[in-house]
Design an enzyme around this catalytic site. Structure first.
Site, short mmCIF file in Angstrom:
data_model
loop_
_atom_site.label_atom_id
_atom_site.label_comp_id
_atom_site.label_asym_id
_atom_site.label_seq_id
_atom_site.Cartn_x
_atom_site.Cartn_y
_atom_site.Cartn_z
N CYS A 136 -2.86 4.60 -4.85
CA CYS A 136 -3.70 5.67 -4.67
C CYS A 136 -3.43 6.80 -5.44
CB CYS A 136 -3.61 6.22 -2.96
SG CYS A 136 -2.19 6.34 -2.51
N ASP A 146 0.94 -1.20 -0.02
CA ASP A 146 -0.02 -0.04 0.04
C ASP A 146 0.97 1.30 -0.06
OD1 ASP A 146 -2.12 1.79 0.13
OD2 ASP A 146 -2.68 1.25 2.28
#
Ligand SMILES: C[S@@+](CC[C@H](N)C(=O)[O-])C[C@H]1O[C@@H](n2cnc3c(N)ncnc32)[C@H](O)[C@@H]1O
Length: 370
Positions: A313, A273
């Site tokens: 993201c 992430d």
């Protein structure tokens, strides 16, 4: 200007012919003698007008009515911890409000004209019972608008809250934490990870423990990889809070993954992430190469049948491009991937406003690696 008529909220400098307003003013946007929209004027920004309304309304009323409406809608999704306002996604450009446990709220204001309503926004939150309000008004966005940088309590006295997410709890520190304290956008994906928490798991780019704490609580033996010192300390605290244990490796993700490979370690689950690797359009090619490398290393570390949780993201990378990168990384490693269901994304309190496509930014895939 057709895009404004279709609902877009950004008016770019090259489209502005004449201005009769002062910095921060609420302005009427005219095109060919007709009113197109209303918004705030920020002369130093490359987006000098952000649109908030298509009617002739009082700006304070527009903002407060929208806050009220969003409060009801978001609490329907998540009663106590939620992104109350997601800027353009929620038709309030430049405003982020996150609420934690109905106890502490963090706000970010990134538009000059909105700044004078900051106290009204804080009062609104206190009226709703959120006693502690913290401003996290830092970063490039503020500088571009010509706004001063500020960080601290606007109301109340505490900036910490303990939130519940799925089967676990997290300490959220909205003053010392990154952004507004916690990555609420990944909440649904983290909770889903509880279903696959077994064996040996690796949580790369852990922040305060996000995915790994869920995996550990579900029964996995977890190794966390995080660069930040404060963040690593918080992982320990969050593990303790949940009565579980883990190994924390502080360092650069690529270096640590390579070292783990050299040491012949292997895992049943790997979560990736990373922070937004492309913050501007010109960074995209470099970012793609980094996503490719990270996914290759993660796949190499996975045992046959292992699960890769891969996230991105940055809105500069489309879901299709992201999937292409993960597929390419697996091919290069000579492994086949199967995705569990569709590609996932941000939690529903991070509203996607279709005329502003960048409001859809998070991609998260759960892949079984053969
Ligand atoms: C998007 S956040 C991760 C959020 C986390 N997975 C969660 O659910 O709460 C990215 C994290 O990566 C860390 N980070 C950034 N660059 C790094 C690097 N090169 N190596 C290791 N960690 C890094 C940041 O400090 C940050 O905590």
């Amino acid at each position: 200007m057709e895009n404004i008529a279709r609902g877009a909220l950004h008016i770019y400098a090259q489209n502005v012919e004449r201005v009769d307003a002062s910095p921060g003013d609420w302005v009427e946007v005219l095109h060919g003698g007709e009113t197109l929209a209303y918004g705030f004027y920020s002369p130093s920004s490359s987006i000098p007008v952000k649109v908030y309304s298509w009617e002739d309304e009082d700006p304070r009323e527009v903002i407060l009515q929208r806050l009220e409406w969003l409060w009801k809608r978001k609490r329907r999704l998540y009663p106590t911890t939620f992104r109350h306002v997601f800027a353009e996604g929620d038709l309030v450009p430049g405003l982020i409000v996150d609420v934690y446990g109905l106890e502490v709220a963090a706000l970010k204001v990134n538009v000059l004209g909105l700044e004078r309503f900051k106290e009204d926004i804080a009062d609104f939150l206190v009226e709703k019972g959120v006693e502690n309000v913290v401003e996290r008004n830092e970063g490039k966005g503020r500088k571009k608008e010509g706004l001063p940088l500020r960080k601290g309590l606007l109301r109340g006295k505490t900036y910490r809250s303990v939130i519940k997410e799925g089967n676990v709890e997290f300490i959220v520190d909205v003053l010392k934490g990154q952004k507004t304290g916690f990555y609420l956008d990944q909440r649904e994906n983290r909770v889903f990870s509880e279903k696959i928490g077994e064996g040996r798991a690796l949580d790369v780019f852990s922040y305060t423990g996000g995915f790994g704490v869920h995996l550990a609580a579900a029964g996995a033996s977890v190794t966390f990889v995080e660069m930040g010192k404060w963040e690593s300390g918080m992982i320990e605290k969050n593990l303790e809070l949940n009565g579980v244990e883990g190994r924390i490796i502080r360092g650069d993700a690529v270096d640590v993954l390579k070292r783990l490979l050299e040491q012949r370690e292997s895992f049943d689950v790997v979560s990736l992430d990373p922070p937004a690797l492309a913050k501007e359009g010109r960074d995209v090619e470099k970012a793609k190469r980094m996503y490719f490398l990270l996914n290759r290393l993660a796949i190499r570390l996975l045992k046959p049948g292992g699960i890769l949780l891969s996230s991105s993201c940055t809105h500069f990378l489309s879901p299709r491009e992201f999937l292409g990168i993960v597929r390419g990384a697996a091919q290069k490693e000579g492994r086949r991937l199967r995705m569990l269901g569709s590609l996932r994304g941000q939690a529903p309190d991070h509203t996607v406003y279709l005329p502003q496509p960048e409001t859809q930014y998070l991609k998260h895939g759960v892949f079984e690696v053969e």
